[in-house]
Design an enzyme around this catalytic site. Structure first.
Site, mmCIF file in Angstrom:
data_model
loop_
_atom_site.group_PDB
_atom_site.id
_atom_site.type_symbol
_atom_site.label_atom_id
_atom_site.label_comp_id
_atom_site.label_asym_id
_atom_site.label_seq_id
_atom_site.Cartn_x
_atom_site.Cartn_y
_atom_site.Cartn_z
ATOM 1 N N GLU A 171 -0.344 3.637 -7.829
ATOM 2 C CA GLU A 171 0.023 2.349 -7.234
ATOM 3 C C GLU A 171 -0.050 1.197 -8.222
ATOM 4 O O GLU A 171 0.817 0.322 -8.246
ATOM 5 C CB GLU A 171 -0.885 2.060 -6.028
ATOM 6 N N GLN B 88 2.545 3.998 0.550
ATOM 7 C CA GLN B 88 2.759 5.021 1.567
ATOM 8 C C GLN B 88 1.975 4.695 2.834
ATOM 9 O O GLN B 88 2.465 4.899 3.947
ATOM 10 C CB GLN B 88 2.347 6.382 1.015
ATOM 11 N N ALA C 165 -0.830 1.308 3.991
ATOM 12 C CA ALA C 165 -1.421 0.060 3.515
ATOM 13 C C ALA C 165 -2.798 0.288 2.906
ATOM 14 O O ALA C 165 -3.206 -0.424 1.977
ATOM 15 C CB ALA C 165 -1.514 -0.948 4.667
ATOM 16 N N ASP C 166 -3.510 1.269 3.393
ATOM 17 C CA ASP C 166 -4.854 1.564 2.886
ATOM 18 C C ASP C 166 -4.848 1.854 1.385
ATOM 19 O O ASP C 166 -5.818 1.555 0.681
ATOM 20 C CB ASP C 166 -5.428 2.784 3.610
ATOM 21 N N HIS D 194 -6.144 5.681 6.842
ATOM 22 C CA HIS D 194 -4.720 5.570 7.126
ATOM 23 C C HIS D 194 -4.454 4.598 8.267
ATOM 24 O O HIS D 194 -3.368 4.602 8.843
ATOM 25 C CB HIS D 194 -4.121 6.941 7.494
#
Length: 677
Positions: free
Chosen positions: A417, A439, A441-442, A484
């Protein structure tokens, strides 16, 4: 013949070999140009060290002993190829003929410096000179170099990008991510590792266990070469030859430059941790004096020319200081400080035409529609994310995009990321737009530094906007557990320089995403996963935008105001219908900047306010808005401002526990309490 590989630990154990200069085919003019390039940063540094002791500059990171790396590599490149330097790369700036008065003003904190006094040292960039400076967090600039090189690759522009890392900074995860992405995408980046044997005071043997940085190259699938970093001619020749080949055969290359820092990490830190014998050995390899002596021996330089070069540079330094010294220290202009956090942008109004065709679209389809139409509208837009290409993303939002736009613009990324967010900034520097999909937000935590310290602060610091939209599938309700399901929008609402958007319905989802992509500033675009396929509504088929920063009153009443966003809009609407509430429901839609005017209007209208959000209570946006209402609308209140939010815990996995965590079950109780006043 390839140079011998010298293990890094040799830097701290035995004498290093004497410098051997090989002029090859280089003309006298080139050799003297390199000499002047070396001399200028050395003489500037000597002057700065005097000014530091006089209190005329506040801090100094010395590059004495390492000048050959930055000078040799900078002069080896074409003037319009980007370089991303570090603390000790003054030779990059002088090699690119950056005006000295601006450099000195930068170090003095003057408004005529490159950051208007907002940042120090080499923490700035200048597109005019194709330089992108560092931030204090070592490593993020490596990914920015990837983005710049990617832009050149997409434009079929035969250029290379050069980025520096210290041996200590190479322990950062950003180093691994940037090299891995460059190798996978075959980006023309030269990763220059300045190996001076120490990360501040920590020696190499306590930083890593490999013998040499050239060992790392093959592991990433890239070439790696080692060069004597104190030999300006060797650095120049190595980088020039690599760059010439990389322009025709794009690929990354790792270059390890062995060198030594003759002063402290910065002047206050000193050098007591360095054995004296190392200074004695490396003094014999001083990059300026050894090259100067060789030029004298070879008859390329004489004493008269030597003194002439020195006097010319010293005169230029004094003239630059005279100009910089005459500039007064800045006077703060609060309005300007706030305004400069963002690139100015007058958003054009793209309202749907009257009687425009529309379709019933799910929330997920509206987002996909916006991405597709934005890709058609902006050929410079690049989409990046894990599994977004052939697979279409885990939520299938980009399904079919590869067939329409190709894999160059719809790019699968490694699981990195931070590197992809940094690459987004690099693309912005080359006038492109980027959409980066998290993929979930976490997972944005893995790229947090790039967002809050690089993307968010870039325009404020040196006027370079980050034209990046970060899409964030967010929220609970699907029993996905604590990694998630988080609602983490408040992390970014606290960060000036970002804009934060959170649509609650398909119409807004499409319009706000289109607006976010148009906007040249970094935008965190939150989309609730539970709404993807559970909510649908009429959405115009044509391209349109919804203005960022404007709330929407989705239900009107006179006795109560519920201010919310995202899934909270649906909770509030459902409860209002069940209880037959005479209530305003205000959908914020944008969380930074949030719509103060709309909040004031609903508060003054009803006098009772409930703030609702899925995020945890403590530190949530509701607390900020509640404080603002108390400060600005107190006289209009008929009861205390109430908040209802999720529990101050992590999000549990089991559905009964998750439901207890969410605020929905407590919403009715809060409304009844507020109505009782």
């Amino acid at each position: 013949m390839a140079p011998a590989i010298i293990p890094s630990f040799v830097l701290m154990s035995v004498a290093t070999p004497a410098l051997q200069f090989d002029r090859k085919e280089y003309t006298q003019d080139v050799l003297l140009h390199l000499y002047q390039g070396l001399l200028k940063p050395r003489l500037i540094e000597e002057k700065m060290l005097i000014l530091l002791r006089q209190g005329k500059v506040s801090k100094w990171f010395s590059g004495i002993g390492q000048e050959a790396v930055s000078v040799g590599s900078t002069l080896a490149l074409e003037a319009d190829e980007y370089i991303l330097p570090l603390h000790r790369n003054l030779g990059v700036f002088t090699g690119r003929n950056v005006p000295l008065d601006q450099l000195f003003a930068q170090w003095q904190g003057k408004t005529t410096g490159f950051t208007k006094g907002r940042d120090r040292s080499f923490h700035f960039g200048t597109n005019e000179h194709h330089i992108v400076g560092m931030i204090s967090h070592l490593g993020p600039q490596l990914a920015v170099a990837d983005g710049i090189a990617l832009a050149d690759l997409l434009d079929k522009n035969p250029k290379v990008t050069l980025v520096y890392s210290g041996d200590g900074g190479a322990s950062e995860g950003d180093f691994h991510e940037a090299l891995n992405v460059a190798a996978v995408w075959q980006l023309p980046v030269i990763f220059m590792i300045e190996n001076n044997g120490y990360g501040l005071s920590t020696p190499s043997r306590e930083q890593f266990r490999f013998g040499s940085f050239v060992d790392k190259g093959p592991a990433y699938g890239m070439e790696a070469v080692q060069v004597d970093g104190n030999n300006v001619l060797a650095v120049y020749d190595t980088v020039r030859r690599l760059a010439e080949d990389m322009r025709q055969n794009p690929r990354p290359v790792l270059v390890e430059a062995l060198t030594f820092r003759m002063r402290g990490h910065e002047e206050a830190s000193g050098t007591k941790y360095v054995p004296q014998e190392l200074f004695e050995e490396w003094t014999k390899k001083d990059p300026v004096t050894t090259y100067e002596q060789w030029l004298l021996r070879e008859g390329i330089l004489d004493e008269e020319a030597k003194m002439r070069f020195r006097e010319t540079i010293k005169r230029e330094i004094e003239e630059g200081l005279h100009v910089a010294d005459a500039v007064p220290m800045p006077t703060a202009n609060i309005a300007e400080e706030i305004a400069d956090m963002y690139r100015p942008f007058d958003a054009p109004a793209h309202e749907p035409t009257e009687n425009a065709p529309q379709s019933d679209k799910r929330y997920v389809d509206a987002i996909s529609d916006a991405l597709r139409q934005s890709m058609e509208r902006f050929p410079e837009l690049v989409l990046m994310g894990q599994d977004i290409a052939d697979y279409g993303g885990v939520f299938k939002i980009t399904d079919g995009f590869v067939a329409q736009f190709g894999k160059e613009r719809v790019r699968n990324t490694p699981l990195c990321e931070s590197a992809i967010l940094g690459a987004g900034l690099g693309l912005s520097i080359k006038k492109k737009k980027a959409m980066v999909e998290m993929q979930f937000a976490d997972f944005v935590t893995c790229g947090f530094n790039q967002i809050v310290n690089n993307l968010a602060k870039s325009h404020y610091r040196w006027g370079q906007n980050a034209d990046v939209v970060v899409r964030m599938p967010t929220g609970a309700g699907s029993a996905a557990g604590p990694f998630h399901s988080q609602s983490n929008e408040a992390w970014f609402v606290h960060t000036p320089g970002l804009k934060v958007v959170f649509p609650s319905n398909p119409y807004d989802a499409k319009g706000l995403l289109n607006a976010a992509i148009e906007d040249p500033n970094p935008i965190m675009y939150f989309e609730h996963k539970l709404l993807y396929r559970s909510v649908s509504g009429p959405v115009p088929d044509e391209y349109y935008t919804v203005p960022i920063g404007k709330a929407k009153l989705v239900r009107e009443g006179d006795t109560l105001s519920i201010i919310t966003y995202g899934l909270g809009v649906h909770w509030a609407t459902r409860l209002a219908e069940e209880m037959n509430l005479d209530a305003d429901i205000l959908d914020l839609r944008t969380l930074l900047p949030w719509d103060e005017k709309a909040v004031r209007q609903t508060v003054e209208k009803t006098g009772r306010v409930l703030l609702l959000h899925e995020d945890t209570l403590t530190g949530g946006l509701g607390g900020e808005i509640a404080a603002w209402i108390a400060e600005h609308c107190f006289e209009h209140l008929d009861g205390p401002v109430q908040r209802v939010a999720s529990l101050d815990t992590a999000i549990p996995f089991s559905p009964p526990l998750e439901q207890a965590f969410l605020p929905q079950q407590r919403l009715r109780e809060k409304v009844e309490k507020l109505l009782a006043y």
